[in-house]
Structure formats: C-alpha cells, structure tokens
Design a protein around this motif. Structure first.
Motif: not given
Length: 137
Positions: A42-58
C-alpha cells in the motif's frame, strides 16, 4: 477497485504500474482483484499515485474466506456472501434494494414489491452489521 481506477486514470498497464512501484505484476493483479494488500504494498502504491494510504484502503476491505474467523461464521452468513468479495458489494446491494423500494413506493405502490424490497434492504443492512461485529471483512 480503486487501484485499477487510478491506474487507468494514468493510462498505465499493470506492467508499468509494477515497474513504477517496484512491485511484482502478480501483486498488482491480486490487489486489483480485491485481495488483501500488505502495508508495504500500500505504501508503494500510495507513493506512485501520490495519494494517502487511506484512499487505497477505503475500498480494499475484502472478505478473507481462508481465515479461521470466516470458517467459524454461521452457514447462513456465508451463504449470503456467496459471490461477494467485499463489504462494499453488500452496501451496493443494500442501496439498490432501497432505491427500488422507494421507487416502487412513489411511482407504483404494490402490495408485494415495495415491502419485499424494504425488508430485503433491512436484512442486508443487518447482515452488514453482523459482518462488522464479527470481523468478516
């Protein structure tokens, strides 16, 4: 899933996303299909997409049907989750049932359709709360 939406928004292939994030293509495929993702992923993906991890985990709140907790849940709950991979899917079903119920109530009240849809939406909401209480997702 949100990862696929973000990837498509950037017009990237799964291979490109894997390269940019430093992850395996198979990991990208698993995350996009709704399977659990590690915090590192999730950290890797959040970094690439430039979003918070919470955006991915919702939206990555899926049912893990391999755990002991899942196996201990009652049969009627598991039967209702057949073909359902996440809490969000159940919420969409509940919302759809409510929409149909209100639509039939206002547009063409029927003695069967309206109460049946309201009852089904209520029971679906109850199943969601039962799943929340028992950590099903």
């Amino acid at each position: 899933m949100i990862v696929k939406k973000l990837r498509n928004k950037n017009d990237w292939s799964q291979e490109q996303l894997a390269e940019y994030s430093g992850l395996n293509v198979r990991t990208i495929q698993r995350v996009e299909s709704g399977q659990k993702a590690s915090i590192e992923t999730l950290k890797c993906l959040a970094s690439v997409f430039e979003v918070n991890i919470s955006k991915l985990t919702e939206e990555i709140t899926v049912i893990d049907k391999e755990t002991e907790k899942w196996k201990k849940l009652p049969w009627w709950f598991k039967a209702n989750m057949f073909g359902v991979n996440s809490r969000r899917h159940v919420q969409i079903i509940e919302f759809t049932l409510l929409t149909i119920a209100f639509g039939s109530w206002f547009l063409r009240p029927e003695i069967i359709t309206t109460p049946t849809c309201f009852l089904a939406a209520y029971l679906t909401g109850w199943i969601i709360r039962f799943g929340d209480k028992n950590d099903a997702w």
